[in-house]
Write a protein that holds these residues in place. Structure first.
Motif, PDB file in Angstrom:
ATOM      1  N   PRO A 141      -2.236   3.894   6.038  1.00 34.73           N
ATOM      2  CA  PRO A 141      -2.509   3.912   4.597  1.00 34.73           C
ATOM      3  C   PRO A 141      -3.150   5.237   4.191  1.00 34.73           C
TER       4      PRO A 141
ATOM      5  N   LYS B 108      -5.998   3.605  -1.317  1.00 37.19           N
ATOM      6  CA  LYS B 108      -6.531   2.261  -1.439  1.00 37.19           C
ATOM      7  C   LYS B 108      -5.897   1.535  -2.631  1.00 37.19           C
ATOM      8  N   SER B 109      -6.115   0.224  -2.681  1.00 36.93           N
ATOM      9  CA  SER B 109      -5.529  -0.581  -3.761  1.00 36.93           C
ATOM     10  C   SER B 109      -6.054  -0.180  -5.134  1.00 36.93           C
ATOM     11  N   ASP B 110      -7.266   0.435  -5.170  1.00 36.24           N
ATOM     12  CA  ASP B 110      -7.808   0.865  -6.457  1.00 36.24           C
ATOM     13  C   ASP B 110      -7.332   2.251  -6.870  1.00 36.24           C
TER      14      ASP B 110
ATOM     15  N   GLN C 179       0.835  -1.197   0.000  1.00 39.94           N
ATOM     16  CA  GLN C 179       0.000   0.000   0.000  1.00 39.94           C
ATOM     17  C   GLN C 179       0.872   1.251   0.000  1.00 39.94           C
TER      18      GLN C 179
ATOM     19  N   SER D 246      -7.753   5.066  -5.164  1.00 40.78           N
ATOM     20  CA  SER D 246      -8.497   6.158  -4.532  1.00 40.78           C
ATOM     21  C   SER D 246      -7.930   6.428  -3.141  1.00 40.78           C
ATOM     22  N   TRP D 247      -8.229   7.600  -2.634  1.00 41.96           N
ATOM     23  CA  TRP D 247      -7.700   7.998  -1.329  1.00 41.96           C
ATOM     24  C   TRP D 247      -8.443   7.288  -0.205  1.00 41.96           C
ATOM     25  N   THR D 248      -7.734   6.986   0.880  1.00 40.40           N
ATOM     26  CA  THR D 248      -8.401   6.532   2.097  1.00 40.40           C
ATOM     27  C   THR D 248      -9.054   7.742   2.768  1.00 40.40           C
TER      28      THR D 248
END
Length: 581
Positions: A320, A323-325, A305, A327-329
């Protein structure tokens, strides 16, 4: 006028004189020398730790320093005695003339008595409430609103330049849920039957919003697919909820200086700028976190991550931010928001959150420390839960909200002043019981009534004196002779009044406005004790029949109490009562 600061200055001057005489070595640091009320009032009016904190660096016995310092202090006319206690504490008693001069100082200063320049105009941002714009404010938000607003007022009173700010959480999935819930009310406004899915917002407060949407767009959205109406309904619903929130805050007398939208962080480069700032400091990296505590290995899927190295600034684990896609957490926009606050040049940031944000404290402090290179402190205050009671039973539900008691419910039951004061009768991180019956009770056990009753008693005396032809304006009272004020009950009131400027600075330094509420209760208690003593000792009564000068002297002390109570209630956002009904 700050009597404790004045006496501390005397202590420091005396220590410097001892240095000049060779009784103490050069180069001593007096920063930790304090003058404060003794734990036991029987020991004196004030106590100083000077000998205790200077003994080791001076290479002397604390009692030897205390004995020498006592001799120096006794030379000042304000000090009636200086006694060494225990290993080297120094207890001080002040002459009656000091206490007799206090009402004049208070009445001359008026509302400015107790105000401090401690803040030196430093810029402070206090963010509070910041509730999701998905419904009316509930009782938990009420406590945060009162605490944050009182804290902002306290800091302003202590000389800070304060900004009150509300962060609108309008960038997450919850506002999509709000939009869909409003759309269902919009359908109902068209006499359509709807099914409410789990996780939606079925409270009655959205009925009017749905009807207003119908009035605005007619049947435009009735048969339209979601992608055609979601954005517009989301914005409409958010604006409607923020109007409701502003209205509810207004019921408490809370006015924000700034509303900051989370949505404004997206697509504007602000999040990217904040993360780039951390990346430039070497604090953003790709990595794999350890499994959370309590997770079984088979439940854990390690994955690479994008992480913020928050452990470099005091956090327990790195966090983190993406995200894995891609996009922001949720943490990334929070970092960006605080980056914006740092960029605005505040000297201190304060966030007021609910107790459920306890796990958020270290990571946010780490982020601000990293973003500001440790130059901008962040203090996060958590407000604990409020338990409501009515008729001796838990009170839990509001029909209008659907699942909780709203701020407007509470204010409509007991009024804004009672609501605000009661919310500050416990420290912010302690649970609070709010009993609708007890907070309206007229007894000593109800601190709201007890403080207001003290102020009302003073104004009752002022009215009666005026009716008797006695001049009791502040200018006249400030000039009366108080040399006859010698009774212990009168001096106790004066001593408590002297603590007010010190209390303000301590409360502001610790960001604890509940200290003001506690102090006001103690001051009211001393006033009531003096009043009741007058029932047995006629010469203590505030109205001395046939003796104008004595009446004015007694009322000068009482009026001083009213000045301080009014100032304290002003900080708490409570209107002083001049007559009880």
């Amino acid at each position: 006028m700050n009597l404790f600061s004045d006496i501390r200055a005397l202590v420091i001057d005396s220590l410097n004189a001892m240095v000049a005489e060779g009784a103490l070595p050069d180069g001593l640091d007096f920063a930790n020398v304090t003058v404060e009320p003794p734990r036991d009032p029987l020991h004196g009016d004030m106590a100083t730790n000077a000998a205790m904190v200077l003994a080791k660096p001076a290479g002397q016995k604390p009692r030897d320093i205390a004995d020498a310092l006592a001799g120096k202090l006794a030379e000042d006319a304000r000090i009636s005695s200086a006694e060494v206690a225990g290993p080297g504490f120094l207890n001080l008693r002040l002459g009656n003339a000091v206490w007799q001069g206090l009402p004049k100082a208070i009445l001359t200063s008026g509302a400015a008595y107790g105000k401090s320049d401690m803040g030196q105009g430093k810029r402070v941002n206090v963010e509070y409430v910041s509730a999701n714009p998905t419904g009316p404010l509930h009782v938990g938000h009420t406590r945060g609103a009162v605490f944050g607003d009182a804290l902002a007022s306290l800091l302003d009173y202590a000389g800070y330049d304060v900004t009150r700010e509300y962060y609108i959480n309008d960038g997450g999935a919850q506002v999509d849920v709000l939009a869909r819930s409003v759309y269902l009310r919009y359908q109902e406004a068209h006499d359509l039957s709807v099914d409410w899915p789990d996780g939606s917002y079925p409270g009655d407060y959205l009925i009017e919003v749905g009807e207003t949407l119908k009035a605005k767009v007619g049947d435009k959205f009735l048969d339209a697919p979601e992608e055609e109406w979601l954005d517009e309904v989301r914005n409409f619903a958010t604006d409607a909820m923020m109007d409701l929130i502003r209205h509810d805050l207004g019921l408490l007398g809370v006015k924000m200086d700034k509303f900051f939208s989370e949505k404004s962080l997206y697509g504007t480069g602000l999040i990217e700028a904040a993360i780039d700032s951390l990346r430039d400091k070497g604090l953003i990296y790709r990595g794999v976190l350890e499994p959370p505590k309590g997770k079984k290995p088979e439940d854990w899927e390690p994955r690479e991550q994008t992480l913020f190295k928050s452990t470099a600034h005091g956090d327990d684990v790195d966090r983190p931010i993406m995200k894995s896609d891609g996009s922001w957490t949720y943490f990334a926009p929070d970092i960006a928001y605080h980056y914006d606050k740092v960029q605005r040049g505040y000297d201190l940031l304060i966030d007021v959150f609910g107790a459920d944000h306890g796990g958020y404290v270290k990571r946010m402090k780490a982020a601000v420390s990293a973003l500001s290179d440790g130059k901008t402190p962040l203090d996060i205050k958590l407000t604990q839960l409020v338990k409501l009671f009515k008729n001796g039973e838990p009170y839990k539900m509001s029909k209008r909200a659907g699942t909780f008691v709203t701020l407007s419910d509470v204010v409509s039951e007991v009024g804004p002043d009672v609501t605000r004061f009661v919310m500050l009768t416990r420290k912010n991180d302690a649970p609070l019981d709010f009993d609708f019956d007890k907070v309206l009770e007229q007894s000593k056990d109800n601190p709201v009534f007890y403080v207001q009753y003290a102020n009302a008693r003073v104004h009752s005396v002022l009215r009666k004196a005026t009716e008797a032809g006695v001049a009791v304006d502040d200018a006249t009272l400030a000039g009366v002779d108080l040399s006859g004020m010698t009774h212990d009950s009168e001096l106790a009131v004066a001593r408590k009044l002297a603590e007010w400027p010190r209390l303000v600075e301590i409360a502001a330094r610790t960001n604890e406005p509940h200290r003001v509420a506690f102090y006001l209760y103690e001051l009211a208690s001393d006033l009531h004790a003096l009043w009741n003593k007058g029932n047995d000792v006629p010469e203590l009564r505030f109205l001395q029949e046939g003796n104008t000068e004595a009446t004015q002297a007694k009322i000068a002390l009482a009026r001083s109490v009213s000045v301080v109570i009014s100032a304290g209630l002003g900080i708490l956002g409570v209107t002083p009562v001049e007559e009880m009904r």
